[in-house]
Design a protein around this motif. Structure first.
Motif, mmCIF file in Angstrom:
data_model
loop_
_atom_site.group_PDB
_atom_site.id
_atom_site.type_symbol
_atom_site.label_atom_id
_atom_site.label_comp_id
_atom_site.label_asym_id
_atom_site.label_seq_id
_atom_site.Cartn_x
_atom_site.Cartn_y
_atom_site.Cartn_z
ATOM 1 N N GLY A 1 3.457 -1.246 9.074
ATOM 2 C CA GLY A 1 2.102 -1.214 8.547
ATOM 3 C C GLY A 1 1.594 -2.574 8.104
ATOM 4 O O GLY A 1 0.491 -2.696 7.586
ATOM 5 N N GLN A 2 2.409 -3.611 8.321
ATOM 6 C CA GLN A 2 1.948 -4.955 7.973
ATOM 7 C C GLN A 2 2.169 -5.865 9.179
ATOM 8 O O GLN A 2 2.885 -5.528 10.112
ATOM 9 N N VAL A 3 1.553 -7.015 9.173
ATOM 10 C CA VAL A 3 1.653 -7.928 10.307
ATOM 11 C C VAL A 3 1.952 -9.350 9.841
ATOM 12 O O VAL A 3 1.755 -9.683 8.673
ATOM 13 N N ALA A 4 2.445 -10.169 10.757
ATOM 14 C CA ALA A 4 2.731 -11.564 10.433
ATOM 15 C C ALA A 4 2.336 -12.431 11.628
ATOM 16 O O ALA A 4 2.424 -12.001 12.778
ATOM 17 N N ALA A 5 1.899 -13.646 11.342
ATOM 18 C CA ALA A 5 1.516 -14.572 12.411
ATOM 19 C C ALA A 5 2.776 -15.232 12.983
ATOM 20 O O ALA A 5 3.830 -15.252 12.347
ATOM 21 N N ALA B 1 -0.824 3.228 15.309
ATOM 22 C CA ALA B 1 0.113 4.280 14.909
ATOM 23 C C ALA B 1 0.686 4.007 13.518
ATOM 24 O O ALA B 1 1.183 4.915 12.854
ATOM 25 N N GLU B 2 0.612 2.760 13.082
ATOM 26 C CA GLU B 2 1.123 2.405 11.752
ATOM 27 C C GLU B 2 -0.005 2.246 10.745
ATOM 28 O O GLU B 2 0.212 1.795 9.626
ATOM 29 N N VAL C 1 -7.151 -7.990 13.758
ATOM 30 C CA VAL C 1 -6.623 -7.292 12.588
ATOM 31 C C VAL C 1 -7.137 -7.984 11.337
ATOM 32 O O VAL C 1 -7.087 -9.204 11.248
ATOM 33 N N PRO C 2 -7.677 -7.227 10.400
ATOM 34 C CA PRO C 2 -8.110 -7.821 9.129
ATOM 35 C C PRO C 2 -6.904 -8.316 8.331
ATOM 36 O O PRO C 2 -6.381 -7.617 7.475
ATOM 37 N N VAL C 3 -6.513 -9.527 8.641
ATOM 38 C CA VAL C 3 -5.295 -10.096 8.073
ATOM 39 C C VAL C 3 -5.318 -10.111 6.547
ATOM 40 O O VAL C 3 -4.292 -9.971 5.895
ATOM 41 N N ARG C 4 -6.496 -10.274 6.003
ATOM 42 C CA ARG C 4 -6.615 -10.337 4.537
ATOM 43 C C ARG C 4 -5.996 -9.107 3.900
ATOM 44 O O ARG C 4 -5.544 -9.145 2.776
ATOM 45 N N PHE C 5 -5.993 -8.012 4.654
ATOM 46 C CA PHE C 5 -5.507 -6.756 4.094
ATOM 47 C C PHE C 5 -4.103 -6.399 4.563
ATOM 48 O O PHE C 5 -3.299 -5.860 3.802
ATOM 49 N N PHE C 6 -3.793 -6.716 5.816
ATOM 50 C CA PHE C 6 -2.529 -6.261 6.390
ATOM 51 C C PHE C 6 -1.443 -7.330 6.472
ATOM 52 O O PHE C 6 -0.315 -7.036 6.844
#
Length: 114
Positions: free
Chosen positions: A20-24, A84-85, A94-99
Motif C-alpha cells: 500500500g506504499q510506494v518508493a522511488a 489492488a493495494e 501516484v500521489p506520492v505525498r500520500f503513498f
DNA sequence: GGCGTGACTATAC
DNA sequence: GGTATAGCCACGC
C-alpha cells in the motif's frame, strides 16, 4: 561490493516497501546503500525474473509516474497491482505525498498506533 | 577508451 | 503545467 551483494541489497530494499506504499528508484537505491544509483535499480528490476517475487510494482519514478510507457502492458499491470493495494493513479501519477514510503513520524502520526 | 542507451533525478527556465 | 539540460552509472558495441 560484488554485483551479487548489490543485487541482494537492492532486492531487500524493495521487499521492505510496505504493502500500500510506494518508493522511488532513487529511494530504493539509497536504502540499499547506493545513493545516486537509481538507474542501477531500474536495470536490476528489468533483468530480474518473475521468480524473484519482488513487489516491483511499488517502485516508481520520483514524481509518481510509472516507469513504463502509458500504453504498454507492463504499465497496465503495475497500475492494476497498485490499485489492488489501494494505491490509485491520479492524473497518470501516484500521489506520492500520500503513498510514499516514509519511516518518519509523519506516518506514525497519520496511521501509526492509535 | 568513446559513444549511445536506459524501469532515473534535480534544477532551471 | 511543460521542455531542456546536466548528472548519474552500468552495459554493450
Amino acid at each position: 561490493m560484488t554485483s551479487d551483494e548489490i543485487q541482494r541489497a537492492v532486492f531487500q530494499a524493495i521487499r521492505a516497501i510496505p504493502r500500500g506504499q510506494v518508493a522511488a528508484y532513487g529511494d530504493v537505491a539509497h536504502r540499499a546503500g547506493l545513493p545516486g544509483r537509481a538507474r542501477l535499480v531500474g536495470r536490476l528490476l528489468r533483468e530480474s525474473p518473475r521468480s524473484a517475487r519482488l513487489p516491483w510494482h511499488r517502485v516508481l519514478r520520483a514524481d509518481g509516474r510509472l516507469a513504463f510507457p502509458v500504453d504498454s502492458e507492463p504499465y497496465a499491470e503495475q497500475a492494476r497491482k497498485l490499485a489492488a493495494e489501494g494505491v490509485a493513479l491520479v492524473g497518470g501519477k501516484v500521489p506520492v505525498r500520500f503513498f510514499a514510503w516514509r519511516e518518519d513520524d509523519i506516518d506514525a502520526a497519520l496511521w501509526g498506533p492509535r
